[in-house]
Design a protein around this motif. Structure first.
Motif, PDB file in Angstrom:
ATOM      1  N   TRP A 160     -14.990   1.058   9.066  1.00  0.00           N
ATOM      2  CA  TRP A 160     -15.540   2.221   9.759  1.00  0.00           C
ATOM      3  C   TRP A 160     -14.681   2.567  10.967  1.00  0.00           C
ATOM      4  O   TRP A 160     -14.208   1.674  11.669  1.00  0.00           O
ATOM      5  N   THR A 161     -14.506   3.864  11.205  1.00  0.00           N
ATOM      6  CA  THR A 161     -13.803   4.351  12.392  1.00  0.00           C
ATOM      7  C   THR A 161     -14.691   5.373  13.085  1.00  0.00           C
ATOM      8  O   THR A 161     -15.262   6.249  12.426  1.00  0.00           O
ATOM      9  N   LYS A 162     -14.800   5.254  14.399  1.00  0.00           N
ATOM     10  CA  LYS A 162     -15.646   6.168  15.168  1.00  0.00           C
ATOM     11  C   LYS A 162     -14.793   7.177  15.936  1.00  0.00           C
ATOM     12  O   LYS A 162     -13.720   6.836  16.438  1.00  0.00           O
ATOM     13  N   TYR A 163     -15.292   8.402  16.018  1.00  0.00           N
ATOM     14  CA  TYR A 163     -14.652   9.450  16.804  1.00  0.00           C
ATOM     15  C   TYR A 163     -15.709  10.127  17.674  1.00  0.00           C
ATOM     16  O   TYR A 163     -16.794  10.452  17.194  1.00  0.00           O
ATOM     17  N   SER A 164     -15.359  10.331  18.927  1.00  0.00           N
ATOM     18  CA  SER A 164     -16.290  10.966  19.855  1.00  0.00           C
ATOM     19  C   SER A 164     -15.513  11.867  20.807  1.00  0.00           C
ATOM     20  O   SER A 164     -14.323  12.135  20.597  1.00  0.00           O
ATOM     21  N   THR A 165     -16.175  12.318  21.850  1.00  0.00           N
ATOM     22  CA  THR A 165     -15.499  13.156  22.845  1.00  0.00           C
ATOM     23  C   THR A 165     -14.340  12.398  23.499  1.00  0.00           C
ATOM     24  O   THR A 165     -13.397  13.015  23.989  1.00  0.00           O
TER      25      THR A 165
END
Length: 302
Positions: A160-165
């Motif tokens: 899993w890879t997370k992306y946010s502001t």
């Protein structure tokens, strides 16, 4: 194109979902035929949040209280917590490249269903959020999930890879996700416009760039590389649809042939036509003009 083999199915959402029925369009591209399904026909609920037509011709409908239902062309089969779902509140649906069906849930992460087995993924596995508002599959087979609080999650089958502001996403509340044929990912947010991610860099589009509104309720990517956004008309927020093509945004509203300025669902048919659903009916765009459909044409609900 004959749409009977690959029906175009989509939902007409209120703020809380679809009211009273599920709508599917079949027939031919020249003359669509509408069929209305209700609880009396075997559905598990009357309030629906997402609809998916899979590669095998099945139609899936997810609901707020009744889990998921699958139409095989003859009858509806209900899938609930009794069958392995962690909750009966399912926001979003998508089909993986391997034929698996993914369910984005309210508060319990994402569920992969394949050959009768279900696997649940949540924050413990690496998801950014357990509220999966939106789900999409990329050309490389990776699954993307837009969340309520914490941005976007990407699953490549192992990690899993997370992306946010923090990475460049314009807003961590992602209401809609779509993948272009070239792998570019698009994320519609709740009040901050649209984010585009090409795998390396992020770009933000807002009303200043030509979007109808910064509140993006729905997204669809066309086979020609164009991207469509749907918007609610509410208060000071304008509604309608926006189309990104050749590096520019074009706005569409009821004045251009849409059924209304409240667009909550968009899908692209196998033949390339773009369909819109929302308050007031449905519309089809063939690349040149809109054709509107209402209850007078066979819709069960506007």
């Amino acid at each position: 194109a004959n749409l009977a083999a690959q029906p175009v199915s989509f939902q007409f959402k209120s703020r809380m979902g679809i009211e009273s029925a599920v709508f599917a369009v079949a027939g031919t591209a020249a003359k669509p035929e509408w069929k209305t399904f209700k609880i009396a026909d075997g559905l598990q609920d009357s309030l629906f949040l997402s609809i998916l037509s899979d590669s095998r011709g099945n139609v899936w409908a997810s609901s707020q209280q009744g889990g998921v239902a699958r139409w095989d062309g003859f009858s509806w089969k209900k899938i609930t917590t009794a069958d392995g779902l962690p909750t009966n509140y399912v926001f979003s649906l998508a089909e993986g490249k391997d034929g698996s069906i993914w369910f984005g849930t309210y508060g319990y992460g994402a569920v992969r269903s394949k050959d009768g087995a279900m696997t649940v993924y949540n924050a413990k596995n690496g998801m950014a959020d357990v509220f999966a508002y939106s789900t999409a599959v990329a050309p490389d087979g990776s699954m993307w999930f837009g969340s309520h609080y914490n941005g976007v999650s990407r699953f490549d089958g192992s990690n899993w890879t997370k992306y946010s502001t923090a990475e460049g996403l314009v807003n961590n509340t992602v209401m809609a996700v779509a993948a272009s044929p070239d792998g570019t990912m698009w994320f519609g947010t709740n009040g901050s416009g649209l984010s585009r991610f090409d795998g390396k860099s992020w770009t933000t589009f807002t009303t200043a760039d030509g979007l109808v509104s910064n509140y993006v309720s729905s997204l669809a990517a066309g086979k020609d590389g164009s991207v469509w956004t749907g918007h609610y008309a509410s208060g000071e927020n304008k509604g309608g649809a926006s189309r990104f093509t050749s590096g520019k945004w074009v706005k569409y509203s009821a004045a251009d042939g849409l059924f209304s300025d409240y667009v909550s669902a968009i899908t692209v048919s196998p033949g390339g036509d773009v369909w819109f659903g929302g308050y007031g009916g449905a519309a089809r765009f063939d690349g040149k003009a809109f054709e509107t459909f209402t209850t007078a044409d066979g819709l069960g609900h506007r």
